[in-house]
Design an enzyme around this catalytic site. Sequence first.
Site, PDB file in Angstrom:
ATOM      1  N   ASP A  23       0.812  -1.214   0.000  1.00  0.00           N
ATOM      2  CA  ASP A  23       0.000   0.000   0.000  1.00  0.00           C
ATOM      3  C   ASP A  23       0.854   1.277   0.000  1.00  0.00           C
ATOM      4  O   ASP A  23       0.623   2.204  -0.777  1.00  0.00           O
ATOM      5  CB  ASP A  23      -0.859  -0.067   1.274  1.00  0.00           C
ATOM      6  N   LEU A  24       1.827   1.325   0.875  1.00  0.00           N
ATOM      7  CA  LEU A  24       2.646   2.534   0.970  1.00  0.00           C
ATOM      8  C   LEU A  24       3.407   2.777  -0.336  1.00  0.00           C
ATOM      9  O   LEU A  24       3.475   3.898  -0.837  1.00  0.00           O
ATOM     10  CB  LEU A  24       3.642   2.410   2.138  1.00  0.00           C
TER      11      LEU A  24
ATOM     12  N   LYS B   5       7.581   4.204  10.384  1.00  0.00           N
ATOM     13  CA  LYS B   5       6.970   3.918  11.671  1.00  0.00           C
ATOM     14  C   LYS B   5       6.026   2.716  11.544  1.00  0.00           C
ATOM     15  O   LYS B   5       5.592   2.438  10.430  1.00  0.00           O
ATOM     16  CB  LYS B   5       6.230   5.153  12.193  1.00  0.00           C
TER      17      LYS B   5
ATOM     18  N   LEU C  74       7.389  15.380   9.346  1.00  0.00           N
ATOM     19  CA  LEU C  74       8.558  16.261   9.233  1.00  0.00           C
ATOM     20  C   LEU C  74       8.819  16.681   7.787  1.00  0.00           C
ATOM     21  O   LEU C  74       9.613  17.582   7.526  1.00  0.00           O
ATOM     22  CB  LEU C  74       9.797  15.577   9.818  1.00  0.00           C
TER      23      LEU C  74
ATOM     24  N   HIS D 173       3.936  11.827  15.175  1.00  0.00           N
ATOM     25  CA  HIS D 173       3.697  13.032  14.367  1.00  0.00           C
ATOM     26  C   HIS D 173       3.539  14.295  15.221  1.00  0.00           C
ATOM     27  O   HIS D 173       4.227  15.301  15.004  1.00  0.00           O
ATOM     28  CB  HIS D 173       2.442  12.868  13.509  1.00  0.00           C
TER      29      HIS D 173
ATOM     30  N   LYS E 294      -8.535  17.998   9.813  1.00  0.00           N
ATOM     31  CA  LYS E 294      -7.738  19.189  10.109  1.00  0.00           C
ATOM     32  C   LYS E 294      -6.531  18.815  10.962  1.00  0.00           C
ATOM     33  O   LYS E 294      -6.642  18.059  11.911  1.00  0.00           O
ATOM     34  CB  LYS E 294      -8.592  20.197  10.869  1.00  0.00           C
TER      35      LYS E 294
ATOM     36  N   TYR F 252      -2.166  32.299  10.143  1.00  0.00           N
ATOM     37  CA  TYR F 252      -2.811  33.579  10.394  1.00  0.00           C
ATOM     38  C   TYR F 252      -2.654  33.976  11.848  1.00  0.00           C
ATOM     39  O   TYR F 252      -2.521  33.127  12.732  1.00  0.00           O
ATOM     40  CB  TYR F 252      -4.273  33.598   9.942  1.00  0.00           C
TER      41      TYR F 252
ATOM     42  N   LYS G 296      -4.392  36.063  14.681  1.00  0.00           N
ATOM     43  CA  LYS G 296      -5.638  36.740  15.077  1.00  0.00           C
ATOM     44  C   LYS G 296      -5.274  38.016  15.821  1.00  0.00           C
ATOM     45  O   LYS G 296      -4.537  37.991  16.812  1.00  0.00           O
ATOM     46  CB  LYS G 296      -6.493  35.805  15.933  1.00  0.00           C
TER      47      LYS G 296
HETATM   48  N1  NDP Z   1       0.117   2.529   3.954  1.00  0.00           N
HETATM   49  C1  NDP Z   1       0.306   3.762   4.423  1.00  0.00           C
HETATM   50  O1  NDP Z   1      -0.369   4.712   4.029  1.00  0.00           O
HETATM   51  C2  NDP Z   1       1.361   4.011   5.448  1.00  0.00           C
HETATM   52  C3  NDP Z   1       2.216   3.021   5.850  1.00  0.00           C
HETATM   53  N2  NDP Z   1       3.207   3.290   6.755  1.00  0.00           N
HETATM   54  C4  NDP Z   1       4.143   2.248   7.160  1.00  0.00           C
HETATM   55  O2  NDP Z   1       4.789   1.746   5.998  1.00  0.00           O
HETATM   56  C5  NDP Z   1       5.058   0.365   6.137  1.00  0.00           C
HETATM   57  C6  NDP Z   1       4.406  -0.387   4.995  1.00  0.00           C
HETATM   58  O3  NDP Z   1       3.025  -0.162   5.045  1.00  0.00           O
HETATM   59  P1  NDP Z   1       2.012  -0.774   3.984  1.00  0.00           P
HETATM   60  O4  NDP Z   1       2.542  -0.630   2.605  1.00  0.00           O
HETATM   61  O5  NDP Z   1       0.704  -0.204   4.292  1.00  0.00           O
HETATM   62  O6  NDP Z   1       2.018  -2.294   4.388  1.00  0.00           O
HETATM   63  P2  NDP Z   1       1.402  -3.532   3.622  1.00  0.00           P
HETATM   64  O7  NDP Z   1       0.623  -4.333   4.581  1.00  0.00           O
HETATM   65  O8  NDP Z   1       0.750  -3.132   2.332  1.00  0.00           O
HETATM   66  O9  NDP Z   1       2.707  -4.383   3.328  1.00  0.00           O
HETATM   67  C7  NDP Z   1       3.654  -4.042   2.329  1.00  0.00           C
HETATM   68  C8  NDP Z   1       4.151  -5.302   1.665  1.00  0.00           C
HETATM   69  O10 NDP Z   1       4.876  -6.075   2.627  1.00  0.00           O
HETATM   70  C9  NDP Z   1       4.658  -7.451   2.402  1.00  0.00           C
HETATM   71  N3  NDP Z   1       4.149  -8.036   3.644  1.00  0.00           N
HETATM   72  C10 NDP Z   1       2.917  -7.941   4.151  1.00  0.00           C
HETATM   73  N4  NDP Z   1       2.833  -8.594   5.316  1.00  0.00           N
HETATM   74  C11 NDP Z   1       4.035  -9.111   5.544  1.00  0.00           C
HETATM   75  C12 NDP Z   1       4.594  -9.871   6.589  1.00  0.00           C
HETATM   76  N5  NDP Z   1       3.888 -10.251   7.639  1.00  0.00           N
HETATM   77  N6  NDP Z   1       5.892 -10.214   6.512  1.00  0.00           N
HETATM   78  C13 NDP Z   1       6.624  -9.843   5.469  1.00  0.00           C
HETATM   79  N7  NDP Z   1       6.140  -9.104   4.441  1.00  0.00           N
HETATM   80  C14 NDP Z   1       4.881  -8.750   4.488  1.00  0.00           C
HETATM   81  C15 NDP Z   1       3.651  -7.575   1.305  1.00  0.00           C
HETATM   82  O11 NDP Z   1       4.353  -7.814   0.120  1.00  0.00           O
HETATM   83  P3  NDP Z   1       4.677  -9.264  -0.419  1.00  0.00           P
HETATM   84  O12 NDP Z   1       3.753 -10.244   0.224  1.00  0.00           O
HETATM   85  O13 NDP Z   1       4.494  -9.145  -1.881  1.00  0.00           O
HETATM   86  O14 NDP Z   1       6.087  -9.485  -0.037  1.00  0.00           O
HETATM   87  C16 NDP Z   1       3.031  -6.205   1.213  1.00  0.00           C
HETATM   88  O15 NDP Z   1       2.646  -5.895  -0.107  1.00  0.00           O
HETATM   89  C17 NDP Z   1       4.539  -0.007   7.501  1.00  0.00           C
HETATM   90  O16 NDP Z   1       5.594   0.078   8.413  1.00  0.00           O
HETATM   91  C18 NDP Z   1       3.495   1.043   7.798  1.00  0.00           C
HETATM   92  O17 NDP Z   1       3.319   1.244   9.175  1.00  0.00           O
HETATM   93  C19 NDP Z   1       3.389   4.540   7.257  1.00  0.00           C
HETATM   94  C20 NDP Z   1       2.566   5.562   6.913  1.00  0.00           C
HETATM   95  C21 NDP Z   1       1.470   5.382   5.998  1.00  0.00           C
HETATM   96  O1  LIG Z   2       0.904   7.796  10.012  1.00  0.00           O
HETATM   97  C1  LIG Z   2      -0.286   8.011   9.935  1.00  0.00           C
HETATM   98  O2  LIG Z   2      -0.689   9.187   9.427  1.00  0.00           O
HETATM   99  C2  LIG Z   2      -1.954   9.274   8.825  1.00  0.00           C
HETATM  100  C3  LIG Z   2      -2.238  10.763   8.670  1.00  0.00           C
HETATM  101  O3  LIG Z   2      -1.329  11.311   7.783  1.00  0.00           O
HETATM  102  P1  LIG Z   2      -1.739  12.589   6.894  1.00  0.00           P
HETATM  103  O4  LIG Z   2      -0.517  12.887   6.115  1.00  0.00           O
HETATM  104  O5  LIG Z   2      -2.907  12.151   6.054  1.00  0.00           O
HETATM  105  O6  LIG Z   2      -2.124  13.663   7.850  1.00  0.00           O
HETATM  106  C4  LIG Z   2      -3.023   8.602   9.644  1.00  0.00           C
HETATM  107  O7  LIG Z   2      -4.220   8.549   8.906  1.00  0.00           O
HETATM  108  C5  LIG Z   2      -2.603   7.193   9.945  1.00  0.00           C
HETATM  109  O8  LIG Z   2      -3.556   6.591  10.806  1.00  0.00           O
HETATM  110  C6  LIG Z   2      -1.257   7.165  10.591  1.00  0.00           C
HETATM  111  O9  LIG Z   2      -0.790   5.814  10.690  1.00  0.00           O
END
Ligand code: NDP
Ligand SMILES: O=C1O[C@H](COP(=O)(O)O)[C@@H](O)[C@H](O)[C@H]1O
Length: 652
Positions: free
Chosen positions: A27-28, A158, A190, A250, A350, A384, A386
């Site tokens: 997802d990230l 994180k 940050l 954050h 917000k 802003y 006030k």
């Molecule tokens: N998604 C977001 O918006 C945000 C995420 N983060 C942080 O970023 C990191 C990644 O998040 P996100 O992309 O949402 O995570 P996902 O759950 O989408 O995992 C990312 C990839 O990691 C692999 N994966 C999933 N579970 C496991 C597991 N148990 N062990 C090993 N590999 C695994 C999978 O790939 P595959 O199976 O193909 O190997 C998956 O596509 C996390 O630390 C999250 O806290 C921080 C801020 C925002």
């Molecule tokens: O790290 C996180 O941040 C988002 C909020 O980020 P923003 O850039 O949209 O303000 C939060 O939704 C999520 O729960 C948290 O893990």
Amino acid sequence: MSAFDQSPGLSETQEFTTIIVFGASGDLARKKTFPSLFQLFRSNLLPRRTRIVGYARTVMTHDQFYSKATSNIKGSSAEITEFMKLCSYISGSYNQNEDFLRLRKAPHKVDYVVGSKISRRLRVYYMALPPSAFLMVSEKIKTNVYDDKVDNHLVIEKPFGFDQETSRELNSHLSVYFKESEIFRTDHYLGKEMVKNIMVLRFANTFYEASWNNKFISNVQLTFREPFGTEGRGGYFDQFGIIRDVMQNHLLQVLSVLAMEPPKSLDAEHIRDRKTEVLKHIPPVVLEETLLGQYTKSTDGTKPGYLDDETVNPNSNTPTFAATVLHINNDRWRGVPFIMKAGKAVESAKVVIRIQFKDESNNLFPKLARNELVIQISPKENIYLKTVVKEPGLSSDIIMTDLDLSYIHRFSDVLIPDAYASLLLDVIGSDHSNFVREDELDEAWRIFTPILKRIDEGNVKPLPYAYGTRGPQGASDFHIKFGGYKPTGLAYDWSQPGTSELEKPMRTKLKSAKKVVKRLKPKLDTLFDCLFCNHEKSVNVSIDRNSKIGTLSCKVCQVNYQTVTNNLSVAIDIYSEWIDACEEAKKQESGNTLAEYERESEQQDSDREDYQRENIQEGSEEERYDYFGEGTDSDNDQRTKRSRLQDSDDDE
Ligand SMILES: NC(=O)C1=CN([C@@H]2O[C@H](COP(=O)(O)OP(=O)(O)OC[C@H]3O[C@@H](n4cnc5c(N)ncnc54)[C@H](OP(=O)(O)O)[C@@H]3O)[C@@H](O)[C@H]2O)C=CC1
Ligand SMILES: O=C1O[C@H](COP(=O)(O)O)[C@@H](O)[C@H](O)[C@H]1O
């Protein structure tokens, strides 16, 4: 000029860079990493000869990877195609050396092309992975891919641990494989424009820094609001809760930049020294000064409660809302409460910092209200101040207004970069200023671990609040009770400079209704401004003394209103009653009781003013760029503005 234009010419200082995105199927990576790398590419900020390698266990063809990686990228297809020429994908495990050895060939293949002419090589290992995989993957990188002849930067996301103890464990394990100077702990706040701006605002403006202390500042609020619940992330969220998710990282990072002493220089270590130092002066937060909440179904039943999420423990006590107080025991801040509030599934989106100054000590003006400096981080960037001024015109009253820097108006042609793009640029440029150092992280956990332990023990029950409301009972006046925040009290005119003619009358419609009455009173006029269509003097008031009926009607929009009069009634009274009736109707429409409405009017002046600002401005980021983008039809723009303004009125 783009914000990036101010950055050093990286393409000259970095000759060769490989960025390996672990968890490239996730997802990230899809939502942030690839789109941010694309932003840098499009702004010509990726070093020349950059290669991006996606890595994950999922088996994907090049086409599948291409469509996943680009699904959230906004750009022309030609640009995207060019960008994707830099990208490739390798599928492999996270625990087999052979797979990492395959990965090793990716950077080497390109190293070979440019050979020894390269002055500097950089490998970025970007962990877009769940934290459970961090250590294993770090170890495998170190054993199989790491090359001490190149710069190696490990980027981790994180959560960095679960509490002080686990965070220490994580750091001590990571330090076996990577030096602190090679680790970039991302806190994407940050990288946000307004957070990066705090240092400039404080240290490049004499008058801010001069008043940035407990002699002048009464209280500070840091508020995070999200209008949606866990929606699909319940499994993750239920283990962590709002304090770990948002506050410990954050909001505390924002606080440390806001409250630190001036660093010796802009060097990353000097900045991080100061941030760590200020955190050291903060004792752990306590339950007695904390309010916890958990959202339930929305009042209309359309939005689910937290416990309705199937991935959440049905007996979960995990807070989705928290408000707490931090005290900084140093000379600068002793006695100034820093109030943190964060909530999911609340009524608006917000993130805002509100710095309220102390009362003015002279007695020259009755009813003085406090100055406030407001820095809005999202959804729109605003600053802003006030400020109390004389009401314009012959009146000698005072009103509250503001010195306003709304980025959307002032910097309308600037693309505000995504926080991740800004941070990736720092990783490439080896700038650690906007990343969290180990000792800083340890202090952050020290402040929150004791309360988290008490919550985790399961004996603290969060208070319920309905999805889409302002939080649990006590949330609305938490900052008054624990922060000594004083509501404005004065009529607040928050007109924005440079807004169109279309906006002006709409703005006065509800906010300044009482003022309109006051200004017109001496004239004994029968013509008034219309509250509905905003035309000046289009409303005529007549009184039939026989039937004792007062009638008001607008010659433009035809709105009309009738009321019973007495012998002393004059036109302005009918008009005043009409205003009151409109306000009453508005209150009823929004479903509030009168008592609730009055409480909100008094205590949440600040929230409403932000809310209106957001509504009078644009909706989403995308809308903002579309709105100012090329080829938009101006009529459409006007219509869009009008309907947004209408929305804001409805919401009021
Ligand atoms: N998604 C977001 O918006 C945000 C995420 N983060 C942080 O970023 C990191 C990644 O998040 P996100 O992309 O949402 O995570 P996902 O759950 O989408 O995992 C990312 C990839 O990691 C692999 N994966 C999933 N579970 C496991 C597991 N148990 N062990 C090993 N590999 C695994 C999978 O790939 P595959 O199976 O193909 O190997 C998956 O596509 C996390 O630390 C999250 O806290 C921080 C801020 C925002
Ligand atoms: O790290 C996180 O941040 C988002 C909020 O980020 P923003 O850039 O949209 O303000 C939060 O939704 C999520 O729960 C948290 O893990």
